[in-house]
Enzyme design. Sequence first.
Site, PDB file in Angstrom:
ATOM      1  CG  ASP A 163      29.325  49.322  42.904  1.00  0.00           C
ATOM      2  OD1 ASP A 163      29.688  48.909  44.125  1.00  0.00           O
ATOM      3  OD2 ASP A 163      29.720  48.796  41.921  1.00  0.00           O
ATOM      4  CB  SER A 164      32.918  51.524  44.438  1.00  0.00           C
ATOM      5  OG  SER A 164      32.828  50.229  43.717  1.00  0.00           O
ATOM      6  CE1 TYR A 175      33.926  54.054  46.681  1.00  0.00           C
ATOM      7  CE2 TYR A 175      32.033  53.197  47.751  1.00  0.00           C
ATOM      8  CZ  TYR A 175      32.617  54.108  47.040  1.00  0.00           C
ATOM      9  OH  TYR A 175      32.062  55.340  46.724  1.00  0.00           O
ATOM     10  N   GLY A 176      37.177  48.548  48.340  1.00  0.00           N
ATOM     11  CA  GLY A 176      37.427  47.149  48.764  1.00  0.00           C
ATOM     12  C   GLY A 176      38.785  47.246  49.731  1.00  0.00           C
ATOM     13  CB  CYS A 205      28.545  48.804  46.986  1.00  0.00           C
ATOM     14  SG  CYS A 205      30.259  48.777  47.305  1.00  0.00           S
ATOM     15  CG  ASN A 206      28.536  42.429  48.389  1.00  0.00           C
ATOM     16  OD1 ASN A 206      27.522  41.512  49.028  1.00  0.00           O
ATOM     17  ND2 ASN A 206      28.189  42.662  46.849  1.00  0.00           N
ATOM     18  CB  THR A 207      32.898  47.149  49.689  1.00  0.00           C
ATOM     19  OG1 THR A 207      33.294  46.097  48.861  1.00  0.00           O
ATOM     20  CG2 THR A 207      33.962  47.714  50.638  1.00  0.00           C
ATOM     21  CD  GLU A 225      34.802  49.854  37.636  1.00  0.00           C
ATOM     22  OE1 GLU A 225      34.338  51.027  37.414  1.00  0.00           O
ATOM     23  OE2 GLU A 225      34.188  48.914  38.047  1.00  0.00           O
ATOM     24  CB  CYS A 229      32.131  41.629  44.990  1.00  0.00           C
ATOM     25  SG  CYS A 229      32.746  43.265  44.140  1.00  0.00           S
ATOM     26  CB  THR A 230      27.694  44.330  42.637  1.00  0.00           C
ATOM     27  OG1 THR A 230      28.230  45.525  42.988  1.00  0.00           O
ATOM     28  CG2 THR A 230      26.520  44.337  43.911  1.00  0.00           C
ATOM     29  CG  HIS A 231      32.906  45.091  40.524  1.00  0.00           C
ATOM     30  ND1 HIS A 231      32.419  46.250  41.276  1.00  0.00           N
ATOM     31  CD2 HIS A 231      33.261  45.884  39.389  1.00  0.00           C
ATOM     32  CE1 HIS A 231      32.699  47.298  40.839  1.00  0.00           C
ATOM     33  NE2 HIS A 231      33.285  47.337  39.799  1.00  0.00           N
TER      34      HIS A 231
HETATM   35  N1  DGL Z   1      30.664  46.357  43.687  1.00  0.00           N
HETATM   36  C1  DGL Z   1      31.656  46.514  44.991  1.00  0.00           C
HETATM   37  C2  DGL Z   1      31.171  45.487  46.143  1.00  0.00           C
HETATM   38  O1  DGL Z   1      30.020  44.837  45.915  1.00  0.00           O
HETATM   39  C3  DGL Z   1      32.966  46.703  44.717  1.00  0.00           C
HETATM   40  C4  DGL Z   1      33.762  47.186  45.783  1.00  0.00           C
HETATM   41  C5  DGL Z   1      34.965  47.859  45.471  1.00  0.00           C
HETATM   42  O2  DGL Z   1      35.059  49.069  44.762  1.00  0.00           O
HETATM   43  O3  DGL Z   1      36.161  47.223  45.864  1.00  0.00           O
HETATM   44  O4  DGL Z   1      31.731  45.231  46.856  1.00  0.00           O
END
Ligand code: DGL
Length: 258
Positions: free
Chosen positions: A8-9, A40-41, A71-73, A150, A184-186
């Site tokens: 993930d990011s 990453y978003g 990471c969805n992104t 985060e 988003c996994t966060h």
């Molecule tokens: N956990 C990432 C996701 O699922 C976060 C992306 C990010 O870093 O903005 O999209």
Amino acid sequence: MKRIGVFDSGLGGLTVVKAILSEMPKENIVFFADAANMPYGDKTPEEIIAFSKHNASLLNEYDLKAMVIACNTSDSIAGDLLKQSYDIPVSGVIKAAAKEAVRQTGNRKIAVLATKATVSSGSYQKQIAELDKEIEVTAIPCPDLVPLIEEGRFATKDELLDQSIETYLEKVRRSGADTVILGCTHYDLIYDLVQEKMPDVRIVSSSRTLVQELKEILTGSHRLSRRKGKDIYLSSSCSERLDQIAAKIIPDIRLQKK
Ligand code: DGL
């Protein structure tokens, strides 16, 4: 020892690791957080592709039996590319979450909370339309959430995080959706807060839905692990503070610099 590689990011991907280990406790994980480059978003598709390729190839240095794009992104923008690039199964979070939301919705209105890049990519809209064209999808970019989560603000009551969630949920209410994808996994870390604020809505977490698919892949190919070793946690940026926040998701974790 064969491992499942997960990236993930940032720390959001640990919610996917947590879900995998809770369902398949004997699995051995190597996790990478690209904390130096998160979020990453807000990045361009070119940057997201470059980061994602780097993360996957870093994990591939280990003896992997499967890879998970937690990471969805990354999955939105680089998922297809990564799935074609490796000869092990590579699973992304989006397909499973979209499928589950389509299964859950009663009024055929789904809201997706995600990063700007995920929303602009149209990945959820496309996946859902492939399953049911009649479903109305409202995709809501939530640029404030990843940086706040985060920082560890999910762990105790936090005014700023609370206000920010409220702003986005107001858009969900206006859409009339009965099902919300935490795309988003966060956001799995604010699952309870969202549920508290919208008790009648069905919540689909992209961190949790992938696990069954992964289990089926591993079971089907007789690759479920029988022996638990030590998991490996890596990050492109490390600090004591990051470890403390990560430990709120996976107890006693220590991230190693990679
Ligand atoms: N956990 C990432 C996701 O699922 C976060 C992306 C990010 O870093 O903005 O999209």
